[in-house]
Design a protein around this motif. Sequence first.
Motif, PDB file in Angstrom:
ATOM      1  N   LYS A   1      35.375  65.534  67.834  1.00 49.27           N
ATOM      2  CA  LYS A   1      34.795  64.216  68.071  1.00 49.27           C
ATOM      3  C   LYS A   1      34.093  63.736  66.813  1.00 49.27           C
ATOM      4  CE  LYS A   1      30.626  66.285  70.162  1.00 49.27           C
ATOM      5  NZ  LYS A   1      29.787  66.375  71.387  1.00 49.27           N
ATOM      6  N   LEU A   2      34.171  62.441  66.580  1.00 47.04           N
ATOM      7  CA  LEU A   2      33.517  61.790  65.446  1.00 47.04           C
ATOM      8  C   LEU A   2      32.230  61.160  65.944  1.00 47.04           C
ATOM      9  CD1 LEU A   2      33.831  60.863  62.410  1.00 47.04           C
ATOM     10  CD2 LEU A   2      34.813  58.744  63.342  1.00 47.04           C
ATOM     11  N   ILE A   3      31.096  61.551  65.363  1.00 43.08           N
ATOM     12  CA  ILE A   3      29.815  61.029  65.814  1.00 43.08           C
ATOM     13  C   ILE A   3      29.008  60.518  64.627  1.00 43.08           C
ATOM     14  CG2 ILE A   3      29.799  62.671  67.738  1.00 43.08           C
ATOM     15  CD1 ILE A   3      27.436  64.046  66.213  1.00 43.08           C
ATOM     16  N   GLU A   4      28.018  59.685  64.919  1.00 47.98           N
ATOM     17  CA  GLU A   4      27.091  59.207  63.906  1.00 47.98           C
ATOM     18  C   GLU A   4      25.831  60.057  63.939  1.00 47.98           C
ATOM     19  OE1 GLU A   4      24.398  55.250  62.896  1.00 47.98           O
ATOM     20  OE2 GLU A   4      26.252  55.017  64.060  1.00 47.98           O
ATOM     21  N   THR A   5      25.379  60.481  62.763  1.00 50.85           N
ATOM     22  CA  THR A   5      24.171  61.296  62.651  1.00 50.85           C
ATOM     23  C   THR A   5      23.301  60.748  61.522  1.00 50.85           C
ATOM     24  OG1 THR A   5      25.120  62.855  61.059  1.00 50.85           O
ATOM     25  CG2 THR A   5      25.460  63.341  63.398  1.00 50.85           C
ATOM     26  N   PRO A   6      22.015  61.108  61.496  1.00 52.78           N
ATOM     27  CA  PRO A   6      21.158  60.656  60.398  1.00 52.78           C
ATOM     28  C   PRO A   6      21.587  61.261  59.068  1.00 52.78           C
ATOM     29  CG  PRO A   6      19.854  61.472  62.261  1.00 52.78           C
ATOM     30  CD  PRO A   6      21.271  61.877  62.507  1.00 52.78           C
ATOM     31  N   ILE A   7      21.358  60.548  57.999  1.00 53.46           N
ATOM     32  CA  ILE A   7      21.563  61.104  56.670  1.00 53.46           C
ATOM     33  C   ILE A   7      20.460  62.127  56.409  1.00 53.46           C
ATOM     34  CG2 ILE A   7      21.499  60.579  54.208  1.00 53.46           C
ATOM     35  CD1 ILE A   7      22.859  57.979  54.811  1.00 53.46           C
ATOM     36  N   PRO A   8      20.808  63.314  55.943  1.00 53.71           N
ATOM     37  CA  PRO A   8      19.797  64.368  55.766  1.00 53.71           C
ATOM     38  C   PRO A   8      18.708  63.970  54.769  1.00 53.71           C
ATOM     39  CG  PRO A   8      22.031  65.258  55.591  1.00 53.71           C
ATOM     40  CD  PRO A   8      22.155  63.766  55.578  1.00 53.71           C
ATOM     41  N   ASP A   9      17.479  64.387  55.062  1.00 52.74           N
ATOM     42  CA  ASP A   9      16.385  64.237  54.111  1.00 52.74           C
ATOM     43  C   ASP A   9      16.429  65.394  53.114  1.00 52.74           C
ATOM     44  OD1 ASP A   9      15.334  61.941  55.343  1.00 52.74           O
ATOM     45  OD2 ASP A   9      14.283  63.182  56.830  1.00 52.74           O
ATOM     46  N   LEU A  10      15.846  65.167  51.946  1.00 53.63           N
ATOM     47  CA  LEU A  10      15.852  66.177  50.902  1.00 53.63           C
ATOM     48  C   LEU A  10      14.492  66.840  50.748  1.00 53.63           C
ATOM     49  CD1 LEU A  10      17.889  64.498  48.008  1.00 53.63           C
ATOM     50  CD2 LEU A  10      18.704  66.036  49.812  1.00 53.63           C
ATOM     51  N   SER A  11      14.534  68.148  50.484  1.00 51.61           N
ATOM     52  CA  SER A  11      13.349  68.901  50.104  1.00 51.61           C
ATOM     53  C   SER A  11      13.420  69.179  48.606  1.00 51.61           C
ATOM     54  CB  SER A  11      13.279  70.224  50.886  1.00 51.61           C
ATOM     55  OG  SER A  11      13.231  69.984  52.274  1.00 51.61           O
ATOM     56  N   LEU A  12      12.388  69.830  48.091  1.00 52.67           N
ATOM     57  CA  LEU A  12      12.334  70.140  46.672  1.00 52.67           C
ATOM     58  C   LEU A  12      13.540  70.981  46.264  1.00 52.67           C
ATOM     59  CD1 LEU A  12      10.685  70.004  44.017  1.00 52.67           C
ATOM     60  CD2 LEU A  12       9.602  72.168  44.716  1.00 52.67           C
ATOM     61  N   ASP A  13      14.174  70.603  45.157  1.00 51.87           N
ATOM     62  CA  ASP A  13      15.323  71.294  44.571  1.00 51.87           C
ATOM     63  C   ASP A  13      16.584  71.161  45.429  1.00 51.87           C
ATOM     64  OD1 ASP A  13      16.113  72.588  42.204  1.00 51.87           O
ATOM     65  OD2 ASP A  13      16.308  74.485  43.261  1.00 51.87           O
ATOM     66  N   GLN A  14      16.612  70.141  46.281  1.00 54.94           N
ATOM     67  CA  GLN A  14      17.826  69.875  47.050  1.00 54.94           C
ATOM     68  C   GLN A  14      18.546  68.640  46.503  1.00 54.94           C
ATOM     69  OE1 GLN A  14      16.844  69.770  51.321  1.00 54.94           O
ATOM     70  NE2 GLN A  14      17.770  71.813  51.447  1.00 54.94           N
ATOM     71  N   VAL A  15      19.820  68.512  46.891  1.00 51.76           N
ATOM     72  CA  VAL A  15      20.688  67.458  46.391  1.00 51.76           C
ATOM     73  C   VAL A  15      21.447  66.850  47.561  1.00 51.76           C
ATOM     74  CG1 VAL A  15      22.647  66.938  44.876  1.00 51.76           C
ATOM     75  CG2 VAL A  15      20.954  68.652  44.175  1.00 51.76           C
ATOM     76  N   LEU A  16      21.545  65.532  47.604  1.00 46.58           N
ATOM     77  CA  LEU A  16      22.332  64.837  48.621  1.00 46.58           C
ATOM     78  C   LEU A  16      23.677  64.462  48.020  1.00 46.58           C
ATOM     79  CD1 LEU A  16      22.357  63.583  51.511  1.00 46.58           C
ATOM     80  CD2 LEU A  16      21.650  61.435  50.439  1.00 46.58           C
ATOM     81  N   CYS A  17      24.748  64.820  48.731  1.00 46.18           N
ATOM     82  CA  CYS A  17      26.102  64.610  48.219  1.00 46.18           C
ATOM     83  C   CYS A  17      26.914  63.730  49.163  1.00 46.18           C
ATOM     84  CB  CYS A  17      26.820  65.948  48.058  1.00 46.18           C
ATOM     85  SG  CYS A  17      26.073  67.041  46.834  1.00 46.18           S
ATOM     86  N   GLU A  18      27.755  62.897  48.579  1.00 44.36           N
ATOM     87  CA  GLU A  18      28.713  62.091  49.325  1.00 44.36           C
ATOM     88  C   GLU A  18      30.091  62.738  49.175  1.00 44.36           C
ATOM     89  OE1 GLU A  18      30.637  57.580  49.437  1.00 44.36           O
ATOM     90  OE2 GLU A  18      29.414  58.228  47.729  1.00 44.36           O
ATOM     91  N   THR A  19      30.733  63.022  50.297  1.00 43.31           N
ATOM     92  CA  THR A  19      32.031  63.684  50.277  1.00 43.31           C
ATOM     93  C   THR A  19      33.112  62.736  49.761  1.00 43.31           C
ATOM     94  OG1 THR A  19      31.417  65.062  52.153  1.00 43.31           O
ATOM     95  CG2 THR A  19      33.765  64.881  51.666  1.00 43.31           C
ATOM     96  N   LEU A  20      33.883  63.210  48.779  1.00 48.88           N
ATOM     97  CA  LEU A  20      35.025  62.456  48.263  1.00 48.88           C
ATOM     98  C   LEU A  20      36.326  63.016  48.827  1.00 48.88           C
ATOM     99  CD1 LEU A  20      33.910  62.090  44.532  1.00 48.88           C
ATOM    100  CD2 LEU A  20      33.560  60.470  46.432  1.00 48.88           C
ATOM    101  N   TYR A  21      36.502  64.339  48.757  1.00 48.59           N
ATOM    102  CA  TYR A  21      37.682  65.020  49.304  1.00 48.59           C
ATOM    103  C   TYR A  21      37.227  66.190  50.154  1.00 48.59           C
ATOM    104  CZ  TYR A  21      40.832  62.565  46.074  1.00 48.59           C
ATOM    105  OH  TYR A  21      41.550  61.611  45.394  1.00 48.59           O
ATOM    106  N   LEU A  22      37.913  66.380  51.266  1.00 43.13           N
ATOM    107  CA  LEU A  22      37.663  67.499  52.172  1.00 43.13           C
ATOM    108  C   LEU A  22      38.905  68.363  52.226  1.00 43.13           C
ATOM    109  CD1 LEU A  22      36.311  69.044  54.586  1.00 43.13           C
ATOM    110  CD2 LEU A  22      37.261  67.247  56.074  1.00 43.13           C
ATOM    111  N   SER A  23      38.725  69.665  52.067  1.00 40.33           N
ATOM    112  CA  SER A  23      39.835  70.613  52.164  1.00 40.33           C
ATOM    113  C   SER A  23      39.997  71.069  53.617  1.00 40.33           C
ATOM    114  CB  SER A  23      39.565  71.826  51.271  1.00 40.33           C
ATOM    115  OG  SER A  23      40.583  72.791  51.420  1.00 40.33           O
ATOM    116  N   LEU A  24      41.237  71.049  54.099  1.00 42.20           N
ATOM    117  CA  LEU A  24      41.562  71.594  55.423  1.00 42.20           C
ATOM    118  C   LEU A  24      42.351  72.875  55.220  1.00 42.20           C
ATOM    119  CD1 LEU A  24      42.646  68.314  57.275  1.00 42.20           C
ATOM    120  CD2 LEU A  24      40.386  69.401  57.243  1.00 42.20           C
ATOM    121  N   ASP A  25      41.896  73.951  55.853  1.00 42.14           N
ATOM    122  CA  ASP A  25      42.475  75.272  55.622  1.00 42.14           C
ATOM    123  C   ASP A  25      42.650  76.031  56.931  1.00 42.14           C
ATOM    124  OD1 ASP A  25      42.326  75.472  52.530  1.00 42.14           O
ATOM    125  OD2 ASP A  25      40.333  74.776  53.112  1.00 42.14           O
ATOM    126  N   PRO A  26      43.694  76.876  56.997  1.00 38.30           N
ATOM    127  CA  PRO A  26      43.944  77.617  58.240  1.00 38.30           C
ATOM    128  C   PRO A  26      42.778  78.493  58.690  1.00 38.30           C
ATOM    129  CG  PRO A  26      45.884  77.685  56.837  1.00 38.30           C
ATOM    130  CD  PRO A  26      44.786  77.058  56.017  1.00 38.30           C
TER     131      PRO A  26
END
Length: 332
Positions: free
Chosen positions: A23-48
């Motif tokens: 299922k596809l759902i909407e969730t909040p964008i994660p908040d960042l703590s010290l030394d964390q990084v927020l990333c936007e997905t460009l490509y997703l790998s699908l694997d067995p």
Amino acid sequence: MSKNFQVQLASFPKSIPRPNDFKLIETPIPDLSLDQVLCETLYLSLDPYMRSQIAGRHMSGSVGVNEPMIGETVSRVVMSESNDFKPGDIVRCFGGWQHYSAHNASALQMVADTIDPMSYALSILGMPGLTAYAGIIWQAEPKPGDVVVIPAAIGGVGATAGQLAKLKGCVVVGIAGSEEKCQYATEELSYDACINRKTENVSDRLKELCPDGINVFFDLVGGELLQTASEQLAIGARVILCGLMSEYNNSTRAAGPAPGLWIKARAIIYGLVVYDYEHRREEFLKNCIPYVKSGELKIREDITMGLETAPESFCRLMQGDNFGKALVRVGT
């Protein structure tokens, strides 16, 4: 950047996954703590292996109902609380089946500028390529004239393994699930032959194509194909146990070949877990990037557009209906 969408597991598949198991759902964008990084997905790998995560039997983790699917991604840094990364950096991480993900800086790896297109960081110059290189080059140590047999011959791992074996002067026989895939293996990937497992007797064809036995069997499937190949090993064969595609949708494991078949061949059996070779990734890239740029190593990527296509694309992969390395283009 006000919304995050992610794909969660909606129900446990009984065998082959179906799109409505997700299922596809909407969730909040994660908040960042010290030394964390927020990333936007460009490509997703699908694997067995993701099917084993759903079943709760994979070393990389498990996925429960109402939990987001796990997956490796190429992502763009959009916010950073770390001195090691800045907005705009392209990184490789386990961002999962979602648009945005937060990570400790130590969990990210920069994607080298020499990897172009960037999707290759998830295919021929990513985990599948490293898996193939580790199995063929570092474990099997092929010699010119060795007969190498590769099931799942044009997938992300198999296609790279077959081409690497050819570059080492081996005779390479593939096994695939359609005439189109077999034709691609021989005409584009330089396989010496390819067996259509759906229309040909694999055992008979292996006897015909490998009259002196199989020197290297790079197993990505398990089950009946592993049994068939084990019956036709040459003395001193190397068997690389890497994947279990024939079993991922099953609730029970197959018994496997009788050990006597391997003893008779004095075979060396390797278990291949790609994480064991992560520390040699740069060596792999140094050796393979020139092959990719020269066209001596090729990859076909099966890319769908949009996160919402991930469930259907994954289900096609688990039925063997994909053509090449399965990826989803999530962001732009």
